[in-house]
Motif scaffolding. Structure first.
Motif, PDB file in Angstrom:
ATOM      1  N   ARG A  93      -5.645   4.451  -0.585  1.00  0.00           N
ATOM      2  CA  ARG A  93      -6.081   3.375   0.295  1.00  0.00           C
ATOM      3  C   ARG A  93      -6.483   2.111  -0.457  1.00  0.00           C
ATOM      4  NH1 ARG A  93      -9.464   6.540   5.082  1.00  0.00           N
ATOM      5  NH2 ARG A  93      -7.855   8.115   5.484  1.00  0.00           N
ATOM      6  N   ALA A  94      -6.118   2.020  -1.718  1.00  0.00           N
ATOM      7  CA  ALA A  94      -6.432   0.818  -2.491  1.00  0.00           C
ATOM      8  C   ALA A  94      -5.564  -0.338  -2.002  1.00  0.00           C
ATOM      9  CB  ALA A  94      -6.183   1.078  -3.977  1.00  0.00           C
ATOM     10  N   LEU A  95      -6.198  -1.472  -1.743  1.00  0.00           N
ATOM     11  CA  LEU A  95      -5.466  -2.628  -1.240  1.00  0.00           C
ATOM     12  C   LEU A  95      -4.733  -3.337  -2.370  1.00  0.00           C
ATOM     13  CD1 LEU A  95      -8.075  -4.222   1.224  1.00  0.00           C
ATOM     14  CD2 LEU A  95      -6.199  -2.648   1.754  1.00  0.00           C
TER      15      LEU A  95
ATOM     16  N   MET B  77     -20.153 -14.290  16.941  1.00  0.00           N
ATOM     17  CA  MET B  77     -19.160 -15.306  17.282  1.00  0.00           C
ATOM     18  C   MET B  77     -17.768 -14.718  17.505  1.00  0.00           C
ATOM     19  SD  MET B  77     -20.544 -18.275  17.519  1.00  0.00           S
ATOM     20  CE  MET B  77     -19.165 -19.391  17.322  1.00  0.00           C
ATOM     21  N   SER B  78     -17.607 -13.424  17.311  1.00  0.00           N
ATOM     22  CA  SER B  78     -16.293 -12.790  17.501  1.00  0.00           C
ATOM     23  C   SER B  78     -16.492 -11.408  18.093  1.00  0.00           C
ATOM     24  CB  SER B  78     -15.555 -12.678  16.164  1.00  0.00           C
ATOM     25  OG  SER B  78     -16.174 -11.695  15.344  1.00  0.00           O
ATOM     26  N   THR B  79     -15.404 -10.824  18.542  1.00  0.00           N
ATOM     27  CA  THR B  79     -15.474  -9.412  18.900  1.00  0.00           C
ATOM     28  C   THR B  79     -15.615  -8.594  17.620  1.00  0.00           C
ATOM     29  OG1 THR B  79     -13.062  -9.301  18.828  1.00  0.00           O
ATOM     30  CG2 THR B  79     -14.078  -9.674  20.977  1.00  0.00           C
ATOM     31  N   VAL B  80     -16.167  -7.403  17.744  1.00  0.00           N
ATOM     32  CA  VAL B  80     -16.241  -6.485  16.600  1.00  0.00           C
ATOM     33  C   VAL B  80     -14.864  -5.848  16.422  1.00  0.00           C
ATOM     34  CG1 VAL B  80     -17.304  -4.388  15.696  1.00  0.00           C
ATOM     35  CG2 VAL B  80     -18.684  -6.041  16.989  1.00  0.00           C
ATOM     36  N   ILE B  81     -14.340  -5.897  15.196  1.00  0.00           N
ATOM     37  CA  ILE B  81     -13.013  -5.351  14.929  1.00  0.00           C
ATOM     38  C   ILE B  81     -13.111  -4.274  13.847  1.00  0.00           C
ATOM     39  CG2 ILE B  81     -11.851  -7.493  15.572  1.00  0.00           C
ATOM     40  CD1 ILE B  81     -11.434  -7.995  12.542  1.00  0.00           C
ATOM     41  N   SER B  82     -12.159  -3.369  13.843  1.00  0.00           N
ATOM     42  CA  SER B  82     -12.074  -2.337  12.807  1.00  0.00           C
ATOM     43  C   SER B  82     -10.639  -2.276  12.295  1.00  0.00           C
ATOM     44  CB  SER B  82     -12.476  -0.959  13.348  1.00  0.00           C
ATOM     45  OG  SER B  82     -13.870  -0.864  13.503  1.00  0.00           O
ATOM     46  N   ALA B  83     -10.492  -2.119  11.008  1.00  0.00           N
ATOM     47  CA  ALA B  83      -9.181  -1.933  10.388  1.00  0.00           C
ATOM     48  C   ALA B  83      -9.282  -0.759   9.431  1.00  0.00           C
ATOM     49  CB  ALA B  83      -8.741  -3.195   9.656  1.00  0.00           C
ATOM     50  N   THR B  84      -8.446   0.247   9.634  1.00  0.00           N
ATOM     51  CA  THR B  84      -8.469   1.450   8.793  1.00  0.00           C
ATOM     52  C   THR B  84      -7.043   1.814   8.394  1.00  0.00           C
ATOM     53  OG1 THR B  84      -8.336   2.910  10.730  1.00  0.00           O
ATOM     54  CG2 THR B  84     -10.545   2.318   9.939  1.00  0.00           C
ATOM     55  N   LEU B  85      -6.944   2.707   7.409  1.00  0.00           N
ATOM     56  CA  LEU B  85      -5.651   3.219   6.944  1.00  0.00           C
ATOM     57  C   LEU B  85      -5.609   4.725   7.203  1.00  0.00           C
ATOM     58  CD1 LEU B  85      -5.439   1.307   3.533  1.00  0.00           C
ATOM     59  CD2 LEU B  85      -4.190   0.769   5.634  1.00  0.00           C
ATOM     60  N   PRO B  86      -5.343   5.140   8.452  1.00  0.00           N
ATOM     61  CA  PRO B  86      -5.351   6.578   8.763  1.00  0.00           C
ATOM     62  C   PRO B  86      -4.161   7.293   8.116  1.00  0.00           C
ATOM     63  CG  PRO B  86      -4.580   5.303  10.647  1.00  0.00           C
ATOM     64  CD  PRO B  86      -5.029   4.320   9.632  1.00  0.00           C
ATOM     65  N   LYS B  87      -4.411   8.527   7.691  1.00  0.00           N
ATOM     66  CA  LYS B  87      -3.368   9.382   7.111  1.00  0.00           C
ATOM     67  C   LYS B  87      -2.637   8.690   5.965  1.00  0.00           C
ATOM     68  CE  LYS B  87      -2.640  11.898  11.438  1.00  0.00           C
ATOM     69  NZ  LYS B  87      -1.677  12.305  12.493  1.00  0.00           N
ATOM     70  N   THR B  88      -3.388   7.935   5.182  1.00  0.00           N
ATOM     71  CA  THR B  88      -2.841   7.249   4.014  1.00  0.00           C
ATOM     72  C   THR B  88      -3.610   7.739   2.798  1.00  0.00           C
ATOM     73  OG1 THR B  88      -2.281   5.312   5.353  1.00  0.00           O
ATOM     74  CG2 THR B  88      -2.368   5.001   2.972  1.00  0.00           C
ATOM     75  N   ASP B  89      -2.888   8.309   1.829  1.00  0.00           N
ATOM     76  CA  ASP B  89      -3.550   8.926   0.675  1.00  0.00           C
ATOM     77  C   ASP B  89      -4.237   7.893  -0.208  1.00  0.00           C
ATOM     78  OD1 ASP B  89      -2.682  11.389   1.551  1.00  0.00           O
ATOM     79  OD2 ASP B  89      -0.782  11.251   0.454  1.00  0.00           O
TER      80      ASP B  89
ATOM     81  N   ILE C  78       0.848  -1.205   0.000  1.00  0.00           N
ATOM     82  CA  ILE C  78       0.000   0.000   0.000  1.00  0.00           C
ATOM     83  C   ILE C  78       0.878   1.247   0.000  1.00  0.00           C
ATOM     84  CG2 ILE C  78      -1.705   1.299   1.343  1.00  0.00           C
ATOM     85  CD1 ILE C  78      -2.755  -1.383   2.380  1.00  0.00           C
ATOM     86  N   ALA C  79       1.959   1.230   0.793  1.00  0.00           N
ATOM     87  CA  ALA C  79       2.862   2.391   0.847  1.00  0.00           C
ATOM     88  C   ALA C  79       3.514   2.655  -0.512  1.00  0.00           C
ATOM     89  CB  ALA C  79       3.922   2.167   1.920  1.00  0.00           C
ATOM     90  N   LYS C  80       3.884   1.609  -1.226  1.00  0.00           N
ATOM     91  CA  LYS C  80       4.525   1.784  -2.534  1.00  0.00           C
ATOM     92  C   LYS C  80       3.572   2.422  -3.536  1.00  0.00           C
ATOM     93  CE  LYS C  80       7.849  -2.019  -2.073  1.00  0.00           C
ATOM     94  NZ  LYS C  80       8.251  -3.363  -2.568  1.00  0.00           N
ATOM     95  N   ASN C  81       2.263   2.203  -3.349  1.00  0.00           N
ATOM     96  CA  ASN C  81       1.279   2.796  -4.250  1.00  0.00           C
ATOM     97  C   ASN C  81       1.041   4.275  -3.954  1.00  0.00           C
ATOM     98  OD1 ASN C  81       0.862   0.402  -5.665  1.00  0.00           O
ATOM     99  ND2 ASN C  81      -0.775  -0.271  -4.274  1.00  0.00           N
ATOM    100  N   ASN C  82       1.506   4.739  -2.778  1.00  0.00           N
ATOM    101  CA  ASN C  82       1.439   6.159  -2.454  1.00  0.00           C
ATOM    102  C   ASN C  82       2.682   6.837  -3.035  1.00  0.00           C
ATOM    103  OD1 ASN C  82      -1.006   6.275  -0.963  1.00  0.00           O
ATOM    104  ND2 ASN C  82       0.027   5.316   0.765  1.00  0.00           N
ATOM    105  N   HIS C  83       2.589   7.262  -4.266  1.00  0.00           N
ATOM    106  CA  HIS C  83       3.757   7.720  -5.011  1.00  0.00           C
ATOM    107  C   HIS C  83       4.402   8.947  -4.379  1.00  0.00           C
ATOM    108  CE1 HIS C  83       2.727   4.811  -8.041  1.00  0.00           C
ATOM    109  NE2 HIS C  83       1.502   5.333  -8.167  1.00  0.00           N
TER     110      HIS C  83
END
Length: 535
Positions: A175-177, A161-173, A121-126
């Motif tokens: 955000r395409a995976l 069946m699981s805890t609620v989880i969150s995954a984000t990309l803060p301060k990342t221009d 992801i970082a490499k895609n942030n030119h």
């Protein structure tokens, strides 16, 4: 009070959403987040409407992500921040243009983990060649973003069946995976065989499955793959359970309470009555004690299950203690069967030679150490096997056999012993003369034989067939809840010496009552035969 507190929470969430600071100290972030999540949890209760829950849930998620983003700092290589609160676990990982890592370490919390190609992801942030990921596992969010918000066409029971989880990309221009992200979610509840698992993410007002799929699963963990980042959870769908039969619930409650009363009476009798020195009551006392504690704890647990089950540690501890008490009661039933077999074979009450072989200290060690070893080994090998929905042993992976295995073995041995005892008693009765073999004596012997069958726990075999017949279930419940009743009857009420002490006690309390003279059996041989079950 609730309106005032609600207003405070709204103000707090507004302040968080309007934070202008780019970076905040970790201490400030944890304090604010702890207050926000704890206060929201207290406000949103079972009486809240679905719209209120959705609104709170969205605002809390947004505020949490905003706060966590202030922990992200510029870095040339890599850096990380993590902390744990009662309500949430957080891990933040950052990479810069000069990162020397080949891959990002797995981000772990107690109940979840994530694998993400943050370097790709970082490499895609030119422009910046940097990126950051924030991973959060909420311990109480399921009370707000409930599984019922997962809308499906079929009428099923939905369980988080699981805890609620969150995954984000803060301060990342950008955000395409670069590739899908895999989440490993630990099951926080017992997996039901035949249940349908779905990896879902939160979409404003509901849980949906778009872009997420189950990669693999077992009884304790599930791996989900998603092509985007968001707030995720694992939801299980099961068919609606059959409604509980209120009559069976009442019968169970009454039967257990009656059994507890007679177990208590039997223990009091064993403790305060004077017994013949040749009578060894150690096994009977410990059967009563183990069953009393097991049934009492089980009864209280089921009555307060709604308060106990949410505390997984307490629920697991209770199931382990129940495992020990029930298992020890079966071990004592086996010891009682062995003692009775020896008694019958010698056609007398246990002699001093027999007590040397089966001394009280030896029996106590066997009666409790075997159960303790089985529970200890089971807990050491499969600690997650305790703490089912009913705070009992979980059934997955065959862990239930840590209880059923020893029980089946003991029931098989006791059944063999009981058959041997009946054969010996029958041959003894045939040697008695006609005067002794009266109808009354035969009836007493038959009753005591059947009662001893219950005391030895043999009717527990019916437990394997309760699903096939309601009548079998009622018989199973009635017999096994009344083991204490039968012990009290055959070893206390039908014991001549004990009965005489009862009468003396009553005559002391009621002076008008005169003790009756209880006649002994006319022949020593008949007394010996009857005492096999009463002494």
């Amino acid at each position: 009070m609730s309106q005032t507190t609600g207003g405070c929470v709204q103000n707090l969430l507004n302040l968080i959403e309007n934070i202008t600071a780019d970076v905040l100290p970790l201490k400030d972030v944890t304090k604010i987040l702890d207050v926000a999540l704890n206060t929201s949890e207290k406000i949103v209760g079972s009486s809240s409407s679905p719209d209120e829950l959705v609104t709170y849930g969205n605002r809390v998620l947004k505020a949490s992500e905003k706060l966590i983003s202030t922990l992200v700092k510029p870095t040339d290589t890599s850096d990380s921040v993590s902390f744990t609160l009662d309500t949430v676990e957080v891990q933040v990982f950052m990479v810069g243009p000069q990162v020397s890592l080949n891959q990002i370490p797995q981000l772990d919390t107690a109940n979840a983990s994530v694998d993400i190609d943050l370097i790709g992801i970082a490499k895609n942030n030119h422009e910046t060649k940097s990126a950051a990921v924030a991973f959060m596992s909420y311990n109480t969010m399921e009370n707000v973003l409930r599984p019922d918000f997962f809308n499906t066409s079929d009428d099923t029971v939905k369980t988080m069946m699981s805890t609620v989880i969150s995954a984000t990309l803060p301060k990342t221009d950008n955000r395409a995976l670069a590739k899908p992200v895999n989440f490993t979610l630990k099951h926080i509840r017992e997996f039901v065989s035949g249940g349908n698992l779905s990896c879902v993410y939160w979409n404003i007002s509901e849980w949906i499955v778009d872009g997420c799929s189950v990669v693999k699963t077992n009884s304790s963990h599930t791996v989900c793959s998603c092509d985007h980042l968001s707030t995720f959870a694992l939801i299980m769908q099961t068919s609606s359970p059959p409604e509980d039969d209120p009559l069976m619930e009442i019968l169970n409650l009454v039967a257990v309470i009656v059994g507890l009363v007679y177990l208590s009476l039997a223990l009091l009798t064993f403790a305060f009555c004077r017994w013949n020195p040749g009578v060894n009551n150690v096994a009977r006392i410990n059967i009563c004690l183990s069953l009393l504690l097991a049934h009492l704890l089980f009864l209280l647990t089921q009555q307060f299950l709604n308060y106990i089950h949410p505390n997984q540690v307490l629920c697991a501890v209770i199931s382990g203690v129940l495992h020990f008490f029930f298992l020890s009661s079966f071990v004592w039933m086996l010891i009682e069967g062995v003692l009775l077999f020896i008694c019958v074979k010698n056609l007398s009450q246990i002699s001093s030679k027999q007590r040397e072989v089966l001394s009280s200290g030896f029996m106590i060690v066997i009666g409790y150490v075997i159960a303790l070893v089985v529970v200890g080994v089971s807990a050491g090998l499969v600690p997650e096997g305790y703490g089912s929905e009913k705070c009992w042993i979980r059934r997955e992976n065959g862990f239930i056999w840590s209880f059923l295995g020893p029980v089946c073995f003991i029931l098989a041995i006791n059944t063999i012993l009981f058959i041997s005892i009946i054969v010996s008693v029958n041959s003894t009765l045939k040697r008695l003369n006609a005067k002794v073999s009266q109808i009354k004596q035969i009836k007493i012997m038959v009753f005591k034989t059947v009662a001893q069958f219950v005391v030895l726990g043999c009717p527990w075999i019916l437990g394997f067939f309760t699903n096939s017949s309601k009548i079998v279930e009622i018989v199973f419940l009635s017999l096994n809840s009344q083991q204490g009743t039968f012990i009290f009857l055959i070893h206390c009420v039908f014991n001549d010496e004990v009965r005489q002490q009862y009468v003396k006690l009553l005559s002391a309390i009621l002076p008008g009552l005169q003790p009756r003279t209880i006649k002994n059996a006319p022949q020593n041989s008949s007394k010996t035969s009857v005492s096999m079950f009463s002494g």
